[in-house]
Write a protein that holds these residues in place. Structure first.
Motif, mmCIF file in Angstrom:
data_model
loop_
_atom_site.group_PDB
_atom_site.id
_atom_site.type_symbol
_atom_site.label_atom_id
_atom_site.label_comp_id
_atom_site.label_asym_id
_atom_site.label_seq_id
_atom_site.Cartn_x
_atom_site.Cartn_y
_atom_site.Cartn_z
ATOM 1 N N UNK A 84 0.770 -1.332 -0.202
ATOM 2 C CA UNK A 84 -0.275 -0.199 0.224
ATOM 3 C C UNK A 84 1.131 1.168 -0.216
ATOM 4 N N UNK A 85 2.169 0.841 0.009
ATOM 5 C CA UNK A 85 2.969 2.011 -0.157
ATOM 6 C C UNK A 85 3.482 2.486 1.051
ATOM 7 N N UNK A 86 3.112 1.802 2.209
ATOM 8 C CA UNK A 86 3.516 2.996 3.816
ATOM 9 C C UNK A 86 5.091 2.504 3.721
ATOM 10 N N UNK A 87 5.884 2.966 4.229
ATOM 11 C CA UNK A 87 7.153 2.578 4.388
ATOM 12 C C UNK A 87 7.780 2.922 6.010
ATOM 13 N N UNK A 88 6.840 3.114 6.713
ATOM 14 C CA UNK A 88 7.767 3.652 8.343
ATOM 15 C C UNK A 88 7.538 2.412 8.262
ATOM 16 N N UNK A 89 8.418 2.515 9.878
ATOM 17 C CA UNK A 89 8.933 0.666 10.404
ATOM 18 C C UNK A 89 8.096 -0.528 10.352
ATOM 19 N N UNK A 90 8.444 -1.929 9.974
ATOM 20 C CA UNK A 90 6.950 -2.832 10.700
ATOM 21 C C UNK A 90 8.198 -4.114 10.859
ATOM 22 N N UNK A 91 7.137 -4.594 12.377
ATOM 23 C CA UNK A 91 7.660 -5.472 12.912
ATOM 24 C C UNK A 91 6.687 -6.652 11.984
ATOM 25 N N UNK A 92 6.903 -7.982 12.180
ATOM 26 C CA UNK A 92 6.203 -9.506 12.457
ATOM 27 C C UNK A 92 6.411 -9.755 12.633
ATOM 28 N N UNK A 104 9.399 -11.207 3.103
ATOM 29 C CA UNK A 104 9.859 -10.109 4.023
ATOM 30 C C UNK A 104 10.899 -8.991 3.700
ATOM 31 N N UNK A 105 11.964 -9.811 3.707
ATOM 32 C CA UNK A 105 13.409 -8.966 3.826
ATOM 33 C C UNK A 105 13.119 -8.317 2.837
ATOM 34 N N UNK A 106 12.894 -8.835 1.418
ATOM 35 C CA UNK A 106 13.441 -7.686 0.358
ATOM 36 C C UNK A 106 11.655 -6.626 0.594
ATOM 37 N N UNK A 107 10.998 -6.627 1.361
ATOM 38 C CA UNK A 107 9.965 -5.599 1.646
ATOM 39 C C UNK A 107 10.667 -4.608 2.712
ATOM 40 N N UNK A 108 11.799 -5.078 3.433
ATOM 41 C CA UNK A 108 12.840 -4.780 4.173
ATOM 42 C C UNK A 108 12.341 -3.663 5.685
ATOM 43 N N UNK A 109 11.034 -5.503 5.881
ATOM 44 C CA UNK A 109 10.199 -5.211 6.818
ATOM 45 C C UNK A 109 10.870 -6.102 8.363
ATOM 46 N N UNK A 110 11.179 -5.732 8.901
ATOM 47 C CA UNK A 110 11.814 -6.417 11.423
ATOM 48 C C UNK A 110 10.933 -7.991 10.928
ATOM 49 N N UNK A 111 11.517 -8.886 11.416
ATOM 50 C CA UNK A 111 11.278 -9.853 11.651
ATOM 51 C C UNK A 111 11.627 -10.409 12.719
ATOM 52 N N UNK A 112 10.682 -11.417 13.929
ATOM 53 C CA UNK A 112 10.837 -11.566 15.192
ATOM 54 C C UNK A 112 11.345 -13.208 14.607
ATOM 55 N N UNK A 113 12.252 -13.219 15.466
ATOM 56 C CA UNK A 113 12.920 -14.860 15.543
ATOM 57 C C UNK A 113 11.989 -14.879 16.921
#
Length: 389
Positions: A84-92, A104-113
């Motif tokens: 949707x064009x939202x560029x703010x930091x996102x965690x999933x 997820x990584x290509x989209x620049x999204x933070x990821x939890x392990x």
């Protein structure tokens, strides 16, 4: 106000009910929550289609209100924010083995392990994409749900730092989730904070350069300042509903419920005393009266437990559902109220106009406000009001 709904076929179809979402209320709630945690960044949690309010419109409203981050439990939610064009930091954070972590990584999204297998899959995705994963390690501090207990988490910490040396990950966050922050004075909260502090201490001792430590949910944001750390993660409170309605009701906290569910009355007719209403005749009229049918039911997310229990506002007065909630409709005994087909019935809203709230519905059915708003189904159109609508 009739509403339209675009079905998956692409056809535009009338629907007799709607969930009206106040985007300005969401923005204002975020602003109020920032005041509750003035020294921390704020992640607005938009999981579950933003608790039923609509993922992208609610996310944009939260950012307009001052949110620094967005939190999306499921990977498709996080990816939809980026689409949707939202560029703010996102965690999933919620996924199983074999999930499309490369996307997820290509989209620049933070990821939890949350566990060792996830850390290995994140590293593999980083190798494939040539992207350094922004990693948050989740420690189970006592909830007994997601994350790893401290000993396993410590092993993951050291593995994360090894992967960081390879350039595959960047350990940016340490986080956990509170189990009982909505219970006033619950000692388990202090116990979890102590475990979290130990995890942070171990990370620092190992040389981790963590950007954000985060623990507080809505209840922690509102009532547990010692849990604020660098970032708070309110969810339900963003939408104006308090996780502690008895001790910290929404008006007291300064929150405004953002969703109003309403429908157009369908059939309005007179009924004699002794008339059974809906399946099983669990409600029987006691006098000459008027019955009004509301064309929403459990297929729309109206709890069947609301039968003979939940309040609805019609003609400026609250009445209770009469008889059982059906798949597509339920009935009100409106007595001598002057109502007609097409008039509006308000199931719940902010309460500012005398209508019930989602918390009133939760109290009536023995549930929580979270489930009332998140269960409003996808066939009920979301109609947006306020700046950004």
């Amino acid at each position: 106000m009739a509403a339209t709904l675009r079905w998956q076929t692409g056809a535009v179809t009338y629907y007799p009910g709607r969930a009206v979402v106040d985007l300005d209320a969401i923005a204002a709630n975020v602003g109020r929550l920032r005041e509750c945690a003035p020294t921390a960044q704020l992640m607005a949690v938009v999981k579950g289609d933003a608790y039923g309010h609509g993922l992208v419109p609610a996310a944009r409203a939260a950012l307009r209100g001052g949110a620094d981050w967005l939190g999306a439990a499921q990977l498709p939610e996080a990816l939809a924010l980026r689409a949707a064009g939202i560029t703010a930091p996102v965690l999933t954070w919620l996924y199983g083995p074999g999930a499309p972590l490369a996307d997820v990584l290509r989209a620049g999204i933070d990821i939890s392990a949350p566990a060792p297998w996830a850390l290995a899959e994140i590293a593999a995705a980083a190798r494939v994409t040539g992207t350094t994963a922004r990693l948050h390690l989740k420690v189970d501090t006592g909830l007994g749900r997601g994350g790893s207990f401290l000993d396993t988490w410590t092993e993951m910490l050291h593995e994360s730092l090894r992967l960081e040396a390879e350039g595959l990950v960047r350990l940016v966050g340490v986080w956990s989730h509170l189990a009982r922050a909505d219970e006033d004075g619950q000692p388990g909260v202090s116990d979890q904070i102590a475990v979290f502090d130990e995890a942070v201490r171990r990370a620092e001792a190992a040389g981790a350069r963590v950007e954000v430590r985060h623990l507080a949910n809505s209840a922690g944001t509102i009532a547990v300042p010692q849990a604020h750390y660098d970032l708070v993660r309110p969810g339900i409170a963003v939408y104006g509903l308090s996780p502690m309605p008895q001790t910290h009701p929404s008006p007291q906290v300064g929150l405004t419920p953002a969703m109003r569910v309403e429908a157009d009355l369908h059939v309005v007719k007179g009924a004699e005393a002794g008339q059974g209403v809906s399946y099983g005749h669990t409600y029987v009229t006691s006098a000459l009266t008027t019955l009004a049918t509301v064309p929403l039911g459990y297929a729309d997310g109206i709890p069947r437990r609301a039968s003979n229990a939940a309040p609805v506002q019609v003609a400026g007065r609250q009445v209770r559902i009469a008889g059982r909630v059906c798949m597509d409709q339920f009935v009100l005994d409106v007595g001598d109220l002057p109502v007609a087909a097409g008039e509006k019935a308000v199931l719940f809203g902010s309460g500012s106009q005398g209508e019930p709230t989602a918390q009133d519905w939760a109290d009536a059915v023995g549930g929580i406000s979270y489930e009332i708003v998140t269960q409003i189904g996808p066939r009920v159109p979301r109609v947006y009001r306020g700046t950004g609508a």
